[in-house]
Design a protein around this motif. Structure first.
Motif, PDB file in Angstrom:
ATOM      1  N   LYS A 138       0.825  -1.216   0.000  1.00 26.47           N
ATOM      2  CA  LYS A 138       0.000   0.000   0.000  1.00 26.47           C
ATOM      3  C   LYS A 138       0.860   1.267   0.000  1.00 26.47           C
ATOM      4  N   ILE A 139       2.009   1.222   0.635  1.00 26.33           N
ATOM      5  CA  ILE A 139       2.864   2.412   0.679  1.00 26.33           C
ATOM      6  C   ILE A 139       3.422   2.704  -0.722  1.00 26.33           C
ATOM      7  N   LYS A 140       3.898   1.675  -1.398  1.00 21.99           N
ATOM      8  CA  LYS A 140       4.397   1.856  -2.763  1.00 21.99           C
ATOM      9  C   LYS A 140       3.252   2.308  -3.674  1.00 21.99           C
ATOM     10  N   ALA A 141       2.086   1.691  -3.513  1.00 21.34           N
ATOM     11  CA  ALA A 141       0.921   2.069  -4.318  1.00 21.34           C
ATOM     12  C   ALA A 141       0.581   3.535  -4.111  1.00 21.34           C
ATOM     13  N   SER A 142       0.567   3.969  -2.863  1.00 21.05           N
ATOM     14  CA  SER A 142       0.220   5.350  -2.548  1.00 21.05           C
ATOM     15  C   SER A 142       1.216   6.331  -3.160  1.00 21.05           C
ATOM     16  N   ALA A 143       2.494   5.993  -3.110  1.00 23.88           N
ATOM     17  CA  ALA A 143       3.515   6.856  -3.715  1.00 23.88           C
ATOM     18  C   ALA A 143       3.335   6.928  -5.234  1.00 23.88           C
ATOM     19  N   LEU A 144       3.001   5.810  -5.850  1.00 23.71           N
ATOM     20  CA  LEU A 144       2.761   5.797  -7.296  1.00 23.71           C
ATOM     21  C   LEU A 144       1.487   6.580  -7.647  1.00 23.71           C
ATOM     22  N   TYR A 145       0.454   6.475  -6.817  1.00 23.59           N
ATOM     23  CA  TYR A 145      -0.759   7.267  -7.047  1.00 23.59           C
ATOM     24  C   TYR A 145      -0.444   8.758  -6.951  1.00 23.59           C
ATOM     25  N   GLN A 146       0.383   9.131  -5.962  1.00 24.71           N
ATOM     26  CA  GLN A 146       0.763  10.538  -5.810  1.00 24.71           C
ATOM     27  C   GLN A 146       1.505  11.017  -7.057  1.00 24.71           C
ATOM     28  N   GLN A 147       2.442  10.206  -7.512  1.00 25.87           N
ATOM     29  CA  GLN A 147       3.213  10.558  -8.708  1.00 25.87           C
ATOM     30  C   GLN A 147       2.273  10.691  -9.910  1.00 25.87           C
ATOM     31  N   GLY A 148       1.339   9.761 -10.035  1.00 28.02           N
ATOM     32  CA  GLY A 148       0.386   9.823 -11.132  1.00 28.02           C
ATOM     33  C   GLY A 148      -0.514  11.040 -11.044  1.00 28.02           C
ATOM     34  N   CYS A 149      -1.035  11.300  -9.861  1.00 23.51           N
ATOM     35  CA  CYS A 149      -1.930  12.451  -9.666  1.00 23.51           C
ATOM     36  C   CYS A 149      -1.190  13.746  -9.953  1.00 23.51           C
ATOM     37  N   ASP A 150       0.019  13.865  -9.446  1.00 19.00           N
ATOM     38  CA  ASP A 150       0.811  15.069  -9.692  1.00 19.00           C
ATOM     39  C   ASP A 150       1.045  15.293 -11.186  1.00 19.00           C
ATOM     40  N   GLY A 151       1.094  14.189 -11.935  1.00 20.59           N
ATOM     41  CA  GLY A 151       1.308  14.278 -13.381  1.00 20.59           C
ATOM     42  C   GLY A 151       0.036  14.425 -14.189  1.00 20.59           C
ATOM     43  N   GLY A 152      -1.124  14.404 -13.517  1.00 21.07           N
ATOM     44  CA  GLY A 152      -2.387  14.621 -14.217  1.00 21.07           C
ATOM     45  C   GLY A 152      -3.252  13.397 -14.422  1.00 21.07           C
ATOM     46  N   SER A 153      -2.942  12.288 -13.760  1.00 18.89           N
ATOM     47  CA  SER A 153      -3.747  11.073 -13.901  1.00 18.89           C
ATOM     48  C   SER A 153      -4.979  11.136 -12.998  1.00 18.89           C
ATOM     49  N   ASN A 154      -6.156  11.078 -13.604  1.00 18.34           N
ATOM     50  CA  ASN A 154      -7.394  11.047 -12.822  1.00 18.34           C
ATOM     51  C   ASN A 154      -7.438   9.828 -11.914  1.00 18.34           C
TER      52      ASN A 154
END
Length: 175
Positions: free
Chosen positions: A62-78
């Motif tokens: 979950k920690i790795k997933a959350s970091a990847l979601y943050q990276q995606g969101c920061d880049g514009g991924s809905n």
């Protein structure tokens, strides 16, 4: 991936994950998503995060997933914003429970027509989590989720209609 096009790497990952034209293979999907993410594809990061979040081909992290979601969101991924919002709502991935952050993330993705984020934002208005209870707004958001293809949005909208919360009461019967 084809010609260094990170969007195509992400698409290839989707094909492997969903078995479109190839057998389902979560490890190959993850490899494609990682290449896409490393190449600055926000959706690739969010999709890789989901594999870790759901333990599909990878151990649950979950920690790795959350970091990847943050990276995606920061880049514009809905998808990245929506899933990061869920991590704040449910205190997952090392995130502290924060309804206001969840609302902001769901709003960001819903405003870009992410059906799942609209449904999640509707839930926040229904329960009064990070916002004041507003059944009318809740119904509008569930309608947006439903019309965008989220079955949960449709189901939640039906519940609101049955209860008459935020919309005219519409009790239906089955025979």
């Amino acid at each position: 991936c084809l010609g260094g096009d990170m969007g195509k790497c992400n698409d290839l990952g989707i094909n492997y994950e969903e078995g479109q034209g190839t057998p389902v293979d979560h490890l190959k999907a993850g490899d494609s998503y990682k290449k896409a993410c490393d190449g600055k594809s926000a959706d690739g990061c969010a999709n890789l995060g989901a594999l870790y979040d759901d333990a599909k081909g990878y151990p649950e992290d979950k920690i790795k997933a959350s970091a990847l979601y943050q990276q995606g969101c920061d880049g514009g991924s809905n998808r990245g914003c929506n899933h990061l919002g869920l991590h704040y709502l449910y205190a997952q991935g090392g995130r502290k429970q924060d309804n206001a952050k969840a609302v902001a993330l769901f709003t960001k993705a819903c405003d870009k027509k992410d059906a799942y984020a609209c449904t999640n934002l509707g839930y926040m208005y229904w329960k009064g989590l990070g916002v004041r209870v507003d059944f009318t707004k809740c119904v509008d958001l569930y309608e947006r989720g439903c019309s965008g293809g989220d079955p949960n949005g449709c189901g939640n909208l039906g519940i609101q209609q049955e209860k008459g919360e935020g919309t005219a009461k519409d009790e239906f019967t089955t025979s």
